[in-house]
Design an enzyme around this catalytic site. Structure first.
Site, PDB file in Angstrom:
ATOM      1  N   GLU A  66       0.378  -1.491   0.270  1.00 39.68           N
ATOM      2  CA  GLU A  66      -0.174   0.124  -0.253  1.00 39.68           C
ATOM      3  C   GLU A  66       0.481   0.887   0.093  1.00 39.68           C
ATOM      4  O   GLU A  66       0.613   1.749  -0.800  1.00 39.68           O
ATOM      5  CB  GLU A  66      -1.014  -0.036   0.953  1.00 39.68           C
ATOM      6  CG  GLU A  66      -1.613  -1.556   1.436  1.00 39.68           C
ATOM      7  CD  GLU A  66      -3.170  -1.129   2.050  1.00 39.68           C
ATOM      8  OE1 GLU A  66      -3.280  -0.506   2.815  1.00 39.68           O
ATOM      9  OE2 GLU A  66      -3.997  -2.155   1.380  1.00 39.68           O
TER      10      GLU A  66
HETATM   11  C1  HEC Z   1      -3.128   0.834  -1.857  1.00 37.25           C
HETATM   12  C2  HEC Z   1      -5.275   1.138  -1.681  1.00 37.25           C
HETATM   13  C3  HEC Z   1      -5.219   1.283  -0.131  1.00 37.25           C
HETATM   14  C4  HEC Z   1      -4.649   2.652   0.435  1.00 37.25           C
HETATM   15  C5  HEC Z   1      -3.504   3.775  -0.148  1.00 37.25           C
HETATM   16  C6  HEC Z   1      -5.587   2.828   1.777  1.00 37.25           C
HETATM   17  N1  HEC Z   1      -5.657   1.993   1.444  1.00 37.25           N
HETATM   18 FE1  HEC Z   1      -6.926   1.438   3.433  1.00 37.25          FE
HETATM   19  N2  HEC Z   1      -7.958  -0.272   3.071  1.00 37.25           N
HETATM   20  C7  HEC Z   1      -7.648  -0.838   1.709  1.00 37.25           C
HETATM   21  C8  HEC Z   1      -7.855  -2.370   1.455  1.00 37.25           C
HETATM   22  C9  HEC Z   1      -7.647  -3.486   0.596  1.00 37.25           C
HETATM   23  C10 HEC Z   1      -7.904  -2.555   3.043  1.00 37.25           C
HETATM   24  C11 HEC Z   1      -9.433  -4.297   3.081  1.00 37.25           C
HETATM   25  C12 HEC Z   1      -7.804  -4.249   4.002  1.00 37.25           C
HETATM   26  C13 HEC Z   1      -8.210  -5.796   4.681  1.00 37.25           C
HETATM   27  O1  HEC Z   1      -9.425  -5.573   4.753  1.00 37.25           O
HETATM   28  O2  HEC Z   1      -7.603  -7.210   4.786  1.00 37.25           O
HETATM   29  C14 HEC Z   1      -8.148  -0.899   3.636  1.00 37.25           C
HETATM   30  C15 HEC Z   1      -9.375  -1.175   4.956  1.00 37.25           C
HETATM   31  C16 HEC Z   1      -9.194  -0.431   5.435  1.00 37.25           C
HETATM   32  C17 HEC Z   1     -10.397   0.753   6.519  1.00 37.25           C
HETATM   33  C18 HEC Z   1     -11.236  -0.189   6.837  1.00 37.25           C
HETATM   34  C19 HEC Z   1     -12.995  -0.476   6.693  1.00 37.25           C
HETATM   35  C20 HEC Z   1     -13.293  -1.351   7.062  1.00 37.25           C
HETATM   36  O3  HEC Z   1     -14.639  -1.711   5.767  1.00 37.25           O
HETATM   37  O4  HEC Z   1     -13.009  -2.461   7.419  1.00 37.25           O
HETATM   38  C21 HEC Z   1     -10.187   1.837   6.826  1.00 37.25           C
HETATM   39  C22 HEC Z   1     -10.870   2.407   7.856  1.00 37.25           C
HETATM   40  C23 HEC Z   1      -9.266   1.773   6.195  1.00 37.25           C
HETATM   41  N3  HEC Z   1      -8.725   1.621   4.885  1.00 37.25           N
HETATM   42  C24 HEC Z   1      -8.117   3.454   5.567  1.00 37.25           C
HETATM   43  C25 HEC Z   1      -7.791   4.105   5.407  1.00 37.25           C
HETATM   44  C26 HEC Z   1      -6.819   5.326   5.398  1.00 37.25           C
HETATM   45  C27 HEC Z   1      -6.834   5.812   6.444  1.00 37.25           C
HETATM   46  C28 HEC Z   1      -5.620   5.253   4.906  1.00 37.25           C
HETATM   47  C29 HEC Z   1      -4.576   6.035   4.774  1.00 37.25           C
HETATM   48  C30 HEC Z   1      -3.567   6.361   6.266  1.00 37.25           C
HETATM   49  C31 HEC Z   1      -5.984   4.084   3.281  1.00 37.25           C
HETATM   50  N4  HEC Z   1      -6.555   3.094   4.135  1.00 37.25           N
HETATM   51  C32 HEC Z   1      -5.286   3.798   2.891  1.00 37.25           C
HETATM   52  C33 HEC Z   1      -6.842  -0.031   0.463  1.00 37.25           C
HETATM   53  C34 HEC Z   1      -5.674   0.798   0.917  1.00 37.25           C
END
Ligand code: HEC
Ligand code: HEC
Length: 347
Positions: free
Chosen positions: A139
């Site tokens: 990520e």
């Molecule tokens: C490269 C893509 C990517 C980036 C950049 C990213 N995310 Fe995500 N995010 C995801 C993915 C894929 C998941 C699910 C992962 C899992 O559940 O294992 C996720 C899950 C989440 C969730 C959980 C939501 C839930 O339904 O439980 C949150 C809140 C979130 N991200 C916030 C953020 C924040 C704040 C940042 C920056 C600091 C960020 N993400 C950066 C791809 C990304």
């Protein structure tokens, strides 16, 4: 003649009693539907959608900040763009250098209402969730959270912003995480479903109510419950069949078992939110299903052991549309912040 009038009057009386009976029954069903829905679903608290604090504004800026990734190309908003309902629309996300993860990016909208974060609930709250993407090699790829802090410390503009929010200009990791989390808690949308759940029974149309009735009768709503219509419990994906068979390919993911180590948590996931679901395709933790109708049909088979008819699927979709903000009403300002003007989001 008098006799005939007498009969006519009786007939009119009987008829009006009949229609009144019908109407009472209809009113009774309307009230029952509402009360049943209210035992599981909650409207957005009235004040929530109107907050706007300096802390949230700092969080919005950090959410968009690409300097928080190793090669300064990726921000939270890359995978959770607010103008696109907090999702990237890809089956699995792409991070720095085009690296791919294994799961679909869930929306950040309504995440403040979840019992824990991630599909498997491995982060206990939004503050703890932030570390995940920052240091995930697929990520944002930072070696550790100190790197995020040292990059922000170099910026006069950020130090000023921290001063405004916290009373001194010290950049710390917990402040960064708290600001992002506060911003995420503000990512909520108001729809006609909220008006309905607050007691305006005319806020939903007949098809939408029929869809709600089906989701209650088939047992969808007890799982997709709470303010977010999800995020309140963990459940097995594939109660009536292995989901891998339904989705047509083999997925290496043991779900919440990877967090707890317990066999009973194999294939268990946090129930996802159904708010704005018509806009957050593709569906499921592996992003393998691109049409909402198919996702609904699969849920029928896997979670409640039923083959839903085409009509039932269509009505469920109609109801879910009423819980989704239309795209022409989703307003985002020039900084990527969600504008929470209730008039605009009336649905
Ligand atoms: C490269 C893509 C990517 C980036 C950049 C990213 N995310 Fe995500 N995010 C995801 C993915 C894929 C998941 C699910 C992962 C899992 O559940 O294992 C996720 C899950 C989440 C969730 C959980 C939501 C839930 O339904 O439980 C949150 C809140 C979130 N991200 C916030 C953020 C924040 C704040 C940042 C920056 C600091 C960020 N993400 C950066 C791809 C990304
Ligand atoms: C026993 C609990 C349970 C029941 C009952 C249930 N669901 Fe689900 N639902 C889940 C879980 C868990 C997932 C996440 C599956 C995954 O991707 O791992 C899910 C996912 C979904 C999704 C995809 C969400 C997304 O963001 O990818 C939709 C749409 C959905 N359910 C609709 C329904 C409908 C319609 C019904 C009734 C026919 C229903 N659900 C019944 C637990 C349930």
């Amino acid at each position: 003649m008098r006799k005939m009038l007498w009969y006519a009057a009786l007939w009119v009386l009987a008829l009006s009693a009949c229609t009144r009976g019908g109407r009472d029954e209809a009113v009774g069903e309307e009230q029952r539907l509402y009360e049943q829905a209210r035992t599981y679903l909650f409207p957005l608290p009235a004040t929530d959608s109107l907050r706007d604090t300096a802390m949230e504004r700092l969080g919005a800026r950090l959410y968009e900040e690409k300097a928080l990734s190793l090669d300064s190309t990726v921000s939270c908003a890359t995978c959770h763009p607010v103008a696109h309902y907090g999702v990237d629309g890809k089956p699995v996300s792409e991070g720095i250098m085009g690296r791919r993860g294994t799961r679909n990016a869930p929306t950040t909208f309504f995440s403040g209402y979840y019992l824990a974060q991630f599909w498997d609930g491995r982060a206990k709250d939004l503050e703890h969730q932030v570390t995940g993407p920052l240091t995930n090699p697929n990520e944002m790829g930072l070696p550790d959270t100190n790197r995020a802090v040292s990059r922000l410390r170099r910026s006069v503009s950020y130090r000023r912003h921290f001063l405004r929010v916290f009373g001194d200009s010290v950049v710390t990791y917990s402040r960064l995480a708290n600001a992002i989390a506060a911003y995420e808690r503000s990512l909520v949308t108001e729809t006609r479903l909220d008006a309905y759940l607050r007691g305006d029974l005319d806020a939903l149309g007949p098809d939408e109510k029929a869809g709600l009735r089906i989701m209650l009768d088939k047992g969808c709503i007890p799982c997709h419950s709470g303010t977010a219509m999800g995020g309140a419990l963990y459940q097995k994906f594939g109660i009536f069949d292995d989901y891998r068979r339904q989705l047509g390919h083999v997925v290496q993911d043991s779900g919440r078992m990877a967090v707890t180590g317990l066999e009973q948590d194999r294939d268990v996931y946090k129930v996802p939110s159904l708010r704005n679901i018509v806009h957050t395709a593709p569906y499921f933790h592996d992003g393998s299903v691109s049409r909402l109708e198919d996702a609904i049909r699969i849920m029928g088979r896997l979670q409640v052991g039923m083959e839903l008819s085409g009509k039932e699927v269509r009505l469920i979709r109609r109801f879910l549309e009423a819980a989704s903000v239309p795209s022409d009403s989703l307003s985002v300002d020039e900084n990527g912040r969600l504008l929470r003007d209730r008039g605009a989001l009336g649905g």
